[in-house]
Design an enzyme around this catalytic site. Sequence first.
Site, PDB file in Angstrom:
ATOM      1  N   GLU A  50     -24.411  25.384 -32.325  1.00 50.06           N
ATOM      2  CA  GLU A  50     -25.559  25.693 -31.481  1.00 50.06           C
ATOM      3  C   GLU A  50     -25.357  27.083 -30.853  1.00 50.06           C
ATOM      4  O   GLU A  50     -24.980  27.205 -29.693  1.00 50.06           O
ATOM      5  CB  GLU A  50     -25.690  24.623 -30.388  1.00 50.06           C
ATOM      6  N   GLY A  57     -26.903  10.538 -27.365  1.00 47.01           N
ATOM      7  CA  GLY A  57     -25.482  10.760 -27.603  1.00 47.01           C
ATOM      8  C   GLY A  57     -24.706  10.687 -26.309  1.00 47.01           C
ATOM      9  O   GLY A  57     -25.030   9.899 -25.417  1.00 47.01           O
ATOM     10  N   ALA A  58     -23.699  11.542 -26.168  1.00 44.26           N
ATOM     11  CA  ALA A  58     -22.820  11.470 -25.003  1.00 44.26           C
ATOM     12  C   ALA A  58     -23.573  11.700 -23.691  1.00 44.26           C
ATOM     13  O   ALA A  58     -23.440  10.928 -22.741  1.00 44.26           O
ATOM     14  CB  ALA A  58     -21.685  12.473 -25.151  1.00 44.26           C
ATOM     15  N   LYS A  62     -24.922  28.855 -15.926  1.00 44.88           N
ATOM     16  CA  LYS A  62     -24.309  28.036 -16.974  1.00 44.88           C
ATOM     17  C   LYS A  62     -24.018  28.881 -18.209  1.00 44.88           C
ATOM     18  O   LYS A  62     -22.968  28.770 -18.844  1.00 44.88           O
ATOM     19  CB  LYS A  62     -25.254  26.884 -17.319  1.00 44.88           C
ATOM     20  N   ASN A  72     -17.840  29.103 -25.545  1.00 49.65           N
ATOM     21  CA  ASN A  72     -18.201  28.283 -26.706  1.00 49.65           C
ATOM     22  C   ASN A  72     -17.861  28.957 -28.032  1.00 49.65           C
ATOM     23  O   ASN A  72     -17.157  28.362 -28.865  1.00 49.65           O
ATOM     24  CB  ASN A  72     -19.675  27.883 -26.633  1.00 49.65           C
TER      25      ASN A  72
END
Length: 325
Positions: A285, A9-10, A204, A212
Amino acid sequence: MKVAVLGAGAIGAYVGAALHRAGVEVHLIARGAHLEAIRGAGVRVLTPRGDFVAHPHATDDPAQVGPVDHVFLGLKANSYAAAGPMIQPLLHESTSIIAAQNGIPWWYFHGLDGPYEGYRIESVDPGGAVTTALPLHRAIGCVVYAATEIERPGVIRHLEGTRFSIGEPTGELSERCTAFSQAAIDGGLKCPVESDLRRDVWIKLMGNIAFNPISALARATMAGICRHDGARELVVAMMRETVDVARRVGCDPGISIERRLRGAEKAGEHKTSTLQDLEKGKPLELDVLLAAVVELADLTGADVPTLRAIHAVSDLLNENLVRAV
């Protein structure tokens, strides 16, 4: 070197294109219109560093690729448990699996000295299903400090960052890590091999665990959350609780909350991957972000009321999404 990117994907297609530019034999495993576009015209990367096009082999069938030296995993972590049949044809005796994931990885306590060595985090690796699909001895951790998006099939827009920190769960500076790192660097990426990748995991995660879910619940960008006084205070509380849990399992992120906030503000009107998934109607997620840290809080006796509250409402949102699919 032969590399398969499973989940191109990206992020996966961006890394695959960079490795191919460095002369690595790269095989992208993708699907749908994105796959057809790559087969027809390659991967076009639009980046402030200079646009380029790469033409790696692309397929939806790992059996066409065969065993490789490294599998770069670009799948969402909530897909790992079911990935075994896709990964199996790519493996030989020493194939590594480089998992570019957010949150707490399934390998977190593998090779980690201390009271929790070998502990399996149920919310991340339910019933050991992820370990079965992705054996621990093959795991190389990867923390991504890059933002990309699929602008249209076959076209990747690189927004910011080129750093992909990698490391062995044991902390060893292995030959397989240094070889992959050099290939990534030759392709134009930053790819340091860290002796303590868990610190990067928590740095992170300090951002992901707050921004998120809040972005999905409020449908807000990173900058929008930071501008709202109440939301900003909520982020600070979640980060503070996260750092406490990290220290209780033996890792100090070593970065202040204010500095982490400033880093998030620089992202501007960026939609988190969780908000993007919500808008596409995809499952969120969250287990490796919120559920995992709440589980570690239970394990270590940490008090995390804010994380528990946000986990409850975001989990309900995710259940409703899954039910609607």
